[in-house]
Design a protein around this motif. Sequence first.
Motif, PDB file in Angstrom:
ATOM      1  N   ARG A  40       0.854  -1.185   0.000  1.00 44.82           N
ATOM      2  CA  ARG A  40       0.000   0.000   0.000  1.00 44.82           C
ATOM      3  C   ARG A  40       0.892   1.237   0.000  1.00 44.82           C
ATOM      4  O   ARG A  40       1.947   1.266   0.634  1.00 44.82           O
ATOM      5  CB  ARG A  40      -0.906  -0.010   1.231  1.00 44.82           C
ATOM      6  N   LYS A  72      -5.521   1.478  -8.017  1.00 42.90           N
ATOM      7  CA  LYS A  72      -6.323   2.249  -7.069  1.00 42.90           C
ATOM      8  C   LYS A  72      -7.634   1.530  -6.837  1.00 42.90           C
ATOM      9  O   LYS A  72      -8.330   1.168  -7.791  1.00 42.90           O
ATOM     10  CB  LYS A  72      -6.597   3.654  -7.603  1.00 42.90           C
ATOM     11  N   ARG A  73      -7.943   1.326  -5.554  1.00 37.63           N
ATOM     12  CA  ARG A  73      -9.207   0.676  -5.200  1.00 37.63           C
ATOM     13  C   ARG A  73      -9.943   1.531  -4.181  1.00 37.63           C
ATOM     14  O   ARG A  73      -9.324   2.158  -3.315  1.00 37.63           O
ATOM     15  CB  ARG A  73      -8.956  -0.724  -4.628  1.00 37.63           C
ATOM     16  N   THR A  76      -9.347   1.699  -0.225  1.00 36.88           N
ATOM     17  CA  THR A  76      -8.006   1.167   0.037  1.00 36.88           C
ATOM     18  C   THR A  76      -6.929   2.138  -0.389  1.00 36.88           C
ATOM     19  O   THR A  76      -5.898   2.267   0.266  1.00 36.88           O
ATOM     20  CB  THR A  76      -7.800  -0.169  -0.713  1.00 36.88           C
ATOM     21  N   THR A  79      -2.025   0.836  -4.335  1.00 39.53           N
ATOM     22  CA  THR A  79      -1.027  -0.193  -4.038  1.00 39.53           C
ATOM     23  C   THR A  79      -0.188  -0.411  -5.294  1.00 39.53           C
ATOM     24  O   THR A  79      -0.654  -0.169  -6.413  1.00 39.53           O
ATOM     25  CB  THR A  79      -1.679  -1.529  -3.633  1.00 39.53           C
TER      26      THR A  79
END
Length: 238
Positions: A40, A72-73, A76, A79
């Motif tokens: 991350r 990109k999430r 979250t 990462t």
Amino acid sequence: MATPPLPDGIRPVQRLTLTDDVYESVQALIMAHAIAPGDRISIDGLARSLQVSPTPVREALARLESDGLVRKRAMTGYTTTPLLSRKEFEELFELRLLLEPAAARRAATQATGDERGRVGEQAAAAVAVEPGADHRRWAAFIAWDARFHDLVAELSGSRLLRESISRLHAHLHLHRRYFPATDPRVTVAEHGRIAAAVAAGEPDAAAEAMRHHLLSAQARHLPTFAGDADGRPPPAGT
């Protein structure tokens, strides 16, 4: 989530071209595994390390997402993408072998006289890198390699073919882990043969030179996967 220390040769950003400098610095951290695959990414942590505001870091991460180096999430954040598995590596080259010899063939047929000169100049271009800065050496070589392949795709005259090759992001993904397996002198010689065939207007020779280059590059990188049970290369430094 730790703030990554800056490796030797990567300094806080100070030049005027701030957005580009931040992009290059974060790319170098990812390529050198200072930010490990799958980690991350802390925007605030990177901003502190590079001594900039979070805004150019966000802009850099958006560009790196387009490059395929970060994801990109929702909920979250960003990462880094995992390394290629052996299966993914083989599929990447399967696609390249379908697309890039075709681009070289078309370039040898479609390119104008000035464009034929450009491909020769790009193949012969020097990669000037300051001594002792491995990340700069990586970045310079990657950029030079990518420019050559993109130019051949451009000279094919096919927008869709060029875009398809560009979307593979092959250069970043390969050199992210496998740069030690790449001898720039071998690549320079292989590029030179492709450029000579394009400049001479020899489509069969151009396609074959590109095919030989890709097969040779595949063979140079494949040993990295040896002995890895799950098909992914071992961690950097092993």
